[in-house]
Design an enzyme around this catalytic site. Structure first.
Site, PDB file in Angstrom:
ATOM      1  CB  SER A  55      -0.885   0.021   1.248  1.00 25.64           C
ATOM      2  OG  SER A  55      -1.521   1.293   1.380  1.00 25.64           O
ATOM      3  CE1 TYR A  76      -3.740  -2.237   5.270  1.00 22.30           C
ATOM      4  CE2 TYR A  76      -3.297   0.040   4.666  1.00 22.30           C
ATOM      5  CZ  TYR A  76      -3.647  -1.248   4.308  1.00 22.30           C
ATOM      6  OH  TYR A  76      -3.911  -1.541   2.992  1.00 22.30           O
TER       7      TYR A  76
HETATM    8  P1  NDP Z   1     -11.350  -6.371   0.752  1.00 22.70           P
HETATM    9  O1  NDP Z   1     -11.625  -6.213   2.198  1.00 22.70           O
HETATM   10  O2  NDP Z   1     -12.314  -5.837  -0.241  1.00 22.70           O
HETATM   11  O3  NDP Z   1     -11.058  -7.917   0.407  1.00 22.70           O
HETATM   12  C1  NDP Z   1     -10.140  -8.595   1.244  1.00 22.70           C
HETATM   13  C2  NDP Z   1      -9.853  -9.951   0.670  1.00 22.70           C
HETATM   14  O4  NDP Z   1      -8.873 -10.562   1.508  1.00 22.70           O
HETATM   15  C3  NDP Z   1     -11.050 -10.858   0.671  1.00 22.70           C
HETATM   16  O5  NDP Z   1     -10.934 -11.751  -0.407  1.00 22.70           O
HETATM   17  C4  NDP Z   1     -10.922 -11.586   2.015  1.00 22.70           C
HETATM   18  O6  NDP Z   1     -11.531 -12.870   2.043  1.00 22.70           O
HETATM   19  C5  NDP Z   1      -9.421 -11.727   2.087  1.00 22.70           C
HETATM   20  N1  NDP Z   1      -8.961 -11.871   3.462  1.00 22.70           N
HETATM   21  C6  NDP Z   1      -9.134 -11.017   4.503  1.00 22.70           C
HETATM   22  N2  NDP Z   1      -8.616 -11.539   5.630  1.00 22.70           N
HETATM   23  C7  NDP Z   1      -8.114 -12.754   5.288  1.00 22.70           C
HETATM   24  C8  NDP Z   1      -7.488 -13.783   6.016  1.00 22.70           C
HETATM   25  N3  NDP Z   1      -7.285 -13.720   7.329  1.00 22.70           N
HETATM   26  N4  NDP Z   1      -7.122 -14.902   5.329  1.00 22.70           N
HETATM   27  C9  NDP Z   1      -7.343 -15.020   3.996  1.00 22.70           C
HETATM   28  N5  NDP Z   1      -7.940 -14.073   3.269  1.00 22.70           N
HETATM   29  C10 NDP Z   1      -8.336 -12.951   3.912  1.00 22.70           C
HETATM   30  O7  NDP Z   1      -9.905  -5.686   0.548  1.00 22.70           O
HETATM   31  P2  NDP Z   1      -9.240  -4.976  -0.740  1.00 22.70           P
HETATM   32  O8  NDP Z   1      -9.565  -5.732  -1.945  1.00 22.70           O
HETATM   33  O9  NDP Z   1      -9.514  -3.536  -0.656  1.00 22.70           O
HETATM   34  O10 NDP Z   1      -7.694  -5.161  -0.364  1.00 22.70           O
HETATM   35  C11 NDP Z   1      -6.882  -6.157  -0.945  1.00 22.70           C
HETATM   36  C12 NDP Z   1      -5.433  -5.848  -0.622  1.00 22.70           C
HETATM   37  O11 NDP Z   1      -5.118  -4.555  -1.131  1.00 22.70           O
HETATM   38  C13 NDP Z   1      -5.118  -5.805   0.866  1.00 22.70           C
HETATM   39  O12 NDP Z   1      -3.825  -6.330   1.090  1.00 22.70           O
HETATM   40  C14 NDP Z   1      -5.133  -4.316   1.179  1.00 22.70           C
HETATM   41  O13 NDP Z   1      -4.364  -4.002   2.307  1.00 22.70           O
HETATM   42  C15 NDP Z   1      -4.562  -3.756  -0.099  1.00 22.70           C
HETATM   43  N6  NDP Z   1      -4.860  -2.352  -0.337  1.00 22.70           N
HETATM   44  C16 NDP Z   1      -6.165  -1.919  -0.493  1.00 22.70           C
HETATM   45  C17 NDP Z   1      -6.414  -0.595  -0.715  1.00 22.70           C
HETATM   46  C18 NDP Z   1      -7.787  -0.048  -0.904  1.00 22.70           C
HETATM   47  O14 NDP Z   1      -7.943   1.180  -0.895  1.00 22.70           O
HETATM   48  N7  NDP Z   1      -8.818  -0.880  -1.083  1.00 22.70           N
HETATM   49  C19 NDP Z   1      -5.319   0.396  -0.772  1.00 22.70           C
HETATM   50  C20 NDP Z   1      -4.011  -0.152  -0.595  1.00 22.70           C
HETATM   51  C21 NDP Z   1      -3.803  -1.484  -0.397  1.00 22.70           C
HETATM   52  P3  NDP Z   1     -13.110 -13.053   2.465  1.00 22.70           P
HETATM   53  O15 NDP Z   1     -13.911 -12.570   1.265  1.00 22.70           O
HETATM   54  O16 NDP Z   1     -13.249 -14.506   2.714  1.00 22.70           O
HETATM   55  O17 NDP Z   1     -13.336 -12.198   3.658  1.00 22.70           O
END
Ligand code: NDP
Length: 244
Positions: free
Chosen positions: A140, A153
């Site tokens: 990020s 974070y």
């Molecule tokens: P979402 O919350 O929309 O989706 C998260 C995803 O990660 C889901 O598929 C979820 O699975 C999975 N997940 C969460 N916790 C776990 C766990 N303990 N074990 C396995 N899978 C897990 O997040 P985003 O798509 O927004 O984020 C994706 C990545 O991008 C993250 O690493 C985030 O930090 C990073 N990011 C996001 C930004 C943003 O603005 N959105 C900005 C910068 C970085 P399930 O559906 O089963 O819950």
């Protein structure tokens, strides 16, 4: 079809950025396995969308914060795919709190998924990862700049980029390329573009809008593909200029 014949594993591929990455790598020709924490319906929908488009996909439940679960999910995915060429660590969590209300639990939850889960998962994937493979970590821009009430974070995402740089050196002899994609604000369940926080954020994004999940998936596709053959140990910010 630049990834025809490749096998890709995307953690946290059920929703948001991870689902978009899985769909894009499949559209590029890769067979794809995703992991998810608990949202089976969303994981099944990602798989179904890939299959409807003519691709191959598998989904496995694996909680990245639980080492045994993470290892089991990676093993299942590697077995289903028959090896791994492209490993994308996308699973992540974010919690808002400041140093005055942070707790051991908020620290452990975020480091548990964002850093330890990624480390455990990469170790589990190593025996299956082919020479010439790619590891792409979703960090990020928070890893290199501060936003309010997200210091833990931010620290996890700085660690992600540091791990990628180290692994890039350690794995170069096998021509395994390791890079970090650092999104800025992207419209997902984690960071919806219609929130009050988002309205403040948009003011500091030069392009004046949140990013779309497909805009991150496109960068991952590039780093996974043949045109990125001389790129390793770097970070790519995709943030509408927010970190410029
Ligand atoms: P979402 O919350 O929309 O989706 C998260 C995803 O990660 C889901 O598929 C979820 O699975 C999975 N997940 C969460 N916790 C776990 C766990 N303990 N074990 C396995 N899978 C897990 O997040 P985003 O798509 O927004 O984020 C994706 C990545 O991008 C993250 O690493 C985030 O930090 C990073 N990011 C996001 C930004 C943003 O603005 N959105 C900005 C910068 C970085 P399930 O559906 O089963 O819950």
């Amino acid at each position: 079809m630049s990834l025809q014949g490749k096998k890709a594993l995307v953690t946290g591929g059920s929703r948001g950025i991870g689902s978009a990455i899985a769909r894009r790598l499949a559209a590029d020709g890769a067979a794809v396995a995703i992991t998810y924490a608990g949202n089976k319906a969303a994981a099944d929908e990602t798989v179904a969308a890939i299959e409807r488009a003519g691709g191959t996909a598998f989904a496995f439940q694996a909680d990245a914060s639980q080492p045994d679960s993470q290892r089991a999910g990676i093993e299942q995915a590697a077995a289903a795919l028959g090896g791994i060429d492209i490993l994308v660590h996308n699973a992540g969590v974010a919690e808002f709190s400041t140093i005055t209300d942070d707790t051991d639990e908020t620290y452990d939850r975020q480091f548990g998924v964002n850093v330890k889960g990624l480390h455990v998962g990469t170790r589990a994937a190593m025996p299956h990862l082919r020479d010439g493979g790619r590891i792409i970590l979703i960090g990020s821009i928070s890893g290199e700049m501060a936003f309010p009430a997200t210091s833990i974070y931010s620290a996890t995402k700085a660690a992600v980029a540091a791990l990628a740089r180290g692994w890039a050196k350690d794995l170069a002899s096998r021509n395994i390329l390791v890079n970090t994609v650092q999104p800025g604000p992207i419209d997902t369940d984690m960071n919806p573009a219609d929130s009050e926080f988002a309205q403040q954020m948009i003011g500091v994004i030069p392009l004046g809008r949140y990013g779309r999940v497909e805009e991150i998936a496109g960068a991952v596709s590039f780093l996974a593909g043949p045109d990125a053959s001389y790129i390793t140990g770097t970070t790519l910010n995709i943030d509408g200029g927010a970190s410029a």
